[in-house]
Motif scaffolding. Structure first.
Motif, short mmCIF file in Angstrom:
data_model
loop_
_atom_site.label_atom_id
_atom_site.label_comp_id
_atom_site.label_asym_id
_atom_site.label_seq_id
_atom_site.Cartn_x
_atom_site.Cartn_y
_atom_site.Cartn_z
N GLU A 277 0.84 -1.21 0.00
CA GLU A 277 0.00 0.00 0.00
C GLU A 277 0.87 1.25 0.00
O GLU A 277 0.61 2.21 0.73
N CYS A 278 1.88 1.24 -0.84
CA CYS A 278 2.83 2.35 -0.89
C CYS A 278 3.12 2.73 -2.35
O CYS A 278 4.19 2.41 -2.88
N PRO A 279 2.16 3.38 -3.02
CA PRO A 279 2.41 3.81 -4.39
C PRO A 279 3.54 4.84 -4.45
O PRO A 279 3.74 5.62 -3.51
N VAL A 280 4.27 4.84 -5.55
CA VAL A 280 5.34 5.81 -5.79
C VAL A 280 4.86 6.82 -6.82
O VAL A 280 4.40 6.44 -7.90
N ASN A 281 4.95 8.10 -6.47
CA ASN A 281 4.53 9.15 -7.39
C ASN A 281 5.57 9.44 -8.46
O ASN A 281 5.25 9.65 -9.62
N ARG A 282 6.83 9.50 -8.04
CA ARG A 282 7.86 9.85 -9.00
C ARG A 282 9.23 9.43 -8.48
O ARG A 282 9.41 9.19 -7.28
N ILE A 283 10.16 9.30 -9.41
CA ILE A 283 11.57 9.11 -9.07
C ILE A 283 12.21 10.49 -8.98
O ILE A 283 12.05 11.33 -9.88
N VAL A 284 12.87 10.74 -7.89
CA VAL A 284 13.49 12.06 -7.65
C VAL A 284 14.84 12.10 -8.37
O VAL A 284 15.69 11.22 -8.17
N VAL A 285 15.01 13.12 -9.20
CA VAL A 285 16.23 13.27 -9.99
C VAL A 285 16.89 14.60 -9.65
O VAL A 285 16.23 15.65 -9.65
N GLU A 286 18.17 14.55 -9.35
CA GLU A 286 18.94 15.76 -9.09
C GLU A 286 20.21 15.73 -9.93
O GLU A 286 20.95 14.74 -9.91
N LYS A 287 20.41 16.80 -10.69
CA LYS A 287 21.61 16.93 -11.53
C LYS A 287 21.80 15.72 -12.45
O LYS A 287 22.90 15.21 -12.63
N GLY A 288 20.68 15.25 -13.00
CA GLY A 288 20.74 14.18 -13.98
C GLY A 288 20.85 12.79 -13.40
O GLY A 288 21.01 11.82 -14.16
N ARG A 289 20.76 12.66 -12.07
CA ARG A 289 20.89 11.35 -11.45
C ARG A 289 19.74 11.11 -10.47
O ARG A 289 19.32 12.02 -9.75
N ALA A 290 19.24 9.86 -10.45
CA ALA A 290 18.20 9.51 -9.49
C ALA A 290 18.79 9.46 -8.09
O ALA A 290 19.86 8.89 -7.89
N VAL A 291 18.07 10.05 -7.15
CA VAL A 291 18.54 10.05 -5.76
C VAL A 291 17.51 9.44 -4.81
O VAL A 291 17.70 9.43 -3.61
N GLY A 292 16.41 8.90 -5.37
CA GLY A 292 15.40 8.28 -4.52
C GLY A 292 14.03 8.37 -5.15
O GLY A 292 13.89 8.63 -6.36
N VAL A 293 13.01 8.16 -4.34
CA VAL A 293 11.63 8.21 -4.83
C VAL A 293 10.77 9.02 -3.87
O VAL A 293 11.08 9.15 -2.68
N GLU A 294 9.68 9.53 -4.42
CA GLU A 294 8.68 10.23 -3.60
C GLU A 294 7.42 9.37 -3.60
O GLU A 294 6.89 9.01 -4.66
N THR A 295 6.94 9.02 -2.41
CA THR A 295 5.77 8.15 -2.29
C THR A 295 4.49 8.96 -2.27
O THR A 295 4.49 10.18 -2.05
N ALA A 296 3.37 8.28 -2.49
CA ALA A 296 2.07 8.95 -2.52
C ALA A 296 1.70 9.57 -1.19
O ALA A 296 0.91 10.52 -1.14
N ASP A 297 2.26 9.06 -0.08
CA ASP A 297 1.95 9.62 1.23
C ASP A 297 2.90 10.75 1.62
O ASP A 297 2.94 11.18 2.78
N GLY A 298 3.70 11.21 0.64
CA GLY A 298 4.51 12.41 0.86
C GLY A 298 5.92 12.17 1.35
O GLY A 298 6.67 13.12 1.57
N ARG A 299 6.33 10.92 1.49
CA ARG A 299 7.69 10.66 1.95
C ARG A 299 8.67 10.69 0.79
O ARG A 299 8.31 10.40 -0.35
N THR A 300 9.91 11.02 1.09
CA THR A 300 11.00 10.86 0.14
C THR A 300 11.97 9.85 0.72
O THR A 300 12.48 10.02 1.83
N ILE A 301 12.18 8.77 -0.01
CA ILE A 301 13.13 7.72 0.40
C ILE A 301 14.34 7.85 -0.52
O ILE A 301 14.23 7.68 -1.73
N THR A 302 15.47 8.20 0.06
CA THR A 302 16.67 8.40 -0.75
C THR A 302 17.40 7.07 -0.95
O THR A 302 17.32 6.16 -0.11
N ALA A 303 18.09 6.97 -2.08
CA ALA A 303 18.75 5.71 -2.44
C ALA A 303 19.88 5.99 -3.43
O ALA A 303 19.84 6.97 -4.18
N ARG A 304 20.85 5.09 -3.44
CA ARG A 304 21.93 5.19 -4.42
C ARG A 304 21.44 4.77 -5.81
O ARG A 304 21.93 5.28 -6.82
#
Length: 527
Positions: free
Chosen positions: A264-291
């Motif tokens: 029950e954790c949809p992902v709204n978008r992949i967070v991209v900074e300076k051309g690189r993915a740095v994590g995801v933003e979930t539908a409940d407003g969280r940002t989970i960062t990742a390599r």
């Protein structure tokens, strides 16, 4: 970037996402899997659909699940039991049948009832397909070389060439034919009996909205020959407890190695900074960062929704927009008060229920079903593949009852005249049941409950665009180095740090675990 929350976040908890998680976690990476639905498993799930009756909801047979995946993820130690289907194939015909058991001598005698020449050729046909399939299995476990890539891709191309060179000249020619010819033309070259060509032809249209004389359809026959069950090449089986047992075992292994799985954790978008993915933003407003971010989703969902499509150049935008993803499939489960009584099988016992039961009596029948669907949205006399797993697994139904899986072709993604599948789902389900009733007159009366999954249901439930069970057509222009689009076949996507690990990646659809395994290898190599 500050220290990320995890090493890898995986979007989608289907079998490939779970496979990817298992391989990464066993190497010590910190992994989180995010699944939008309330349960893991994607298309490999088991549900109770009528009181006391359970079955696999979408995918329903085991063959392509790679033995290396089973071993590496210790799936049997985590509860998975695969049972080979002991019977062969029963093809239902008008006032007759073609029954091919696992006994080769019996199968040849049965085929000879329709054509002596075909009976003499069937072993050579099977051997030819198997020889080429064995060679291609090696390619299924390797990342394809990218079109226009660098030295690494050149090395990959040479490795692929080495695999092909293991085939002698005759089998190289067979491979070329299977990759380019229509299934109908290929079968016509071998056989004359319509019943045999009809049941073999079904393999070329499984999940594939195409008519049997469309160029390239012969490959799908080869794709389904990749599999094995307990070392038996080309065999099919069932998982005790349904297909959900596979993904539950995968999840159990991943968790045992430290992976976290959220439902029950949809992902709204992949967070991209300076051309690189740095994590995801979930539908409940969280940002989970990742390599790294791995996506076990349809390629169009990844590249057009989770990522900003403007990150692609204009040519790649056109390619992903034109990516063909079109269902042919209408899926049903039925709860039965008794087994079907096929008129032509009266007095023949029940062993045939432990194999495949097909309504695909000829290539012309398949072709008619396709053109019906093109013109009217669905086939009036559908191609049907039936399995009755409760004859082997009594945990699926109460005493005396049974469950049957019905996997049906051909059904359009979009209906004509603006009609919705929600309007016609029961009408079409009645028609499918009526088709089987023509061969087993007790069938309709024996149905005490049913579960219907139209192409629209499959798309809505699983985010499979077009309800396509393969995450995109397995045609030559969407295959190997061209899957999902040229330049991004080796699991790494256009945005740095993003990987595709679902069935839209090589080697394609089916419950194999290989896209997830191969993507995990690519991530580990990039660390």
């Amino acid at each position: 970037m500050s220290t990320p929350d995890v090493d890898v976040v995986i979007v989608g908890g289907g079998h490939n996402g779970l496979t990817c998680a298992g391989y990464l976690a066993r190497k010590g990476l910190k992994v989180t899997v995010l699944e939008a639905r309330s349960k893991i498993g994607g298309a490999a799930v088991t549900e109770e659909f009528h009181p006391g009756f359970r079955n696999s909801v979408y995918s329903y047979s085991v063959s392509l699940l790679h033995p290396q995946v089973i071993a590496d993820l210790q799936l049997e130690q985590h509860g998975l039991e695969i049972m080979e289907r002991p019977a062969g194939t029963l093809s239902l015909l008008d006032n007759d049948h073609l029954l091919m058991t696992r006994d080769g001598e019996q199968a040849r005698r049965e085929i000879a009832r329709f054509s002596r020449r075909d009976a003499d050729r069937i072993d050579a046909f099977d051997a030819e397909i198997a020889e080429v399939a064995i060679a291609l299995r090696a390619l299924a476990t390797q990342a394809p070389p990218n079109v226009g890539g660098g030295w690494g891709d050149l090395v990959g191309l040479l490795k692929a060439g080495n695999v092909m060179r293991k085939l002698d000249g005759r089998h190289q020619a067979v491979l070329a034919e299977l990759m380019t010819r229509s299934l109908g033309d290929y079968l016509d070259m071998w056989f004359e009996g319509e019943a045999l060509k009809g049941v073999l032809g079904l393999e070329g249209v499984i999940g594939n909205f195409a008519e049997p004389y469309q160029a390239g359809t012969a490959y799908v026959l080869l794709h389904h020959a990749f599999g094995e069950v307990k070392g038996r090449a080309g065999a099919w089986g069932i998982a005790r407890g349904g297909m959900g047992a596979i993904t539950e075992a995968m999840a159990s292994f991943a968790r045992s190695r430290g992976a976290t799985i959220e439902t029950e954790c949809p992902v709204n978008r992949i967070v991209v900074e300076k051309g690189r993915a740095v994590g995801v933003e979930t539908a409940d407003g969280r940002t989970i960062t990742a390599r790294h971010v791995a996506a076990s989703v349809h390629p169009q969902v990844l590249l057009q929704r989770l990522l900003d499509v403007e990150l692609l150049d204009e040519a790649d935008q056109r390619r992903i927009q034109g990516y063909r993803s079109h269902s042919a499939t209408f899926r049903m489960n039925v709860a039965l008060s008794e087994l079907p009584q096929f008129t032509s099988m009266a007095g023949r016992g029940e062993e045939h229920f432990k194999g495949a039961i097909e309504v695909s009596p000829s290539l012309q029948y398949i072709q008619n079903a396709y053109f019906d669907a093109r013109n009217d949205g669905w086939s009036k006399r559908p191609v049907i593949s039936m399995q009755v797993p409760s004859t082997q697994d009594d945990s699926l139904a109460p005493a005396g009852g049974h469950v049957a899986s019905l996997f049906c072709q051909h059904f359009q993604r979009h209906l004509p005249d603006g009609r919705s599948w929600d309007e016609v789902r029961d009408e079409v389900a009645d028609q499918i049941i009526g088709t089987i009733d023509q061969y087993a007159p007790n069938f309709r009366a024996s149905v005490v409950g049913r579960q219907i999954k139209t192409p629209l249901d499959i798309e809505r439930d699983l985010n499979m665009v077009g309800g396509d069970i393969f995450h995109g057509a397995l045609h030559l222009d969407q295959f190997y180095s061209l899957r999902p689009i040229p330049g991004y076949a080796a699991y790494k996507m256009p945005v740095e740090g993003v990987y595709l690990c679902g069935s839209g990646a090589h080697p394609g659809g089916g419950v194999s675990g290989l896209p997830g395994r191969n993507a995990a290898q690519a991530i580990l190599k990039a660390r």
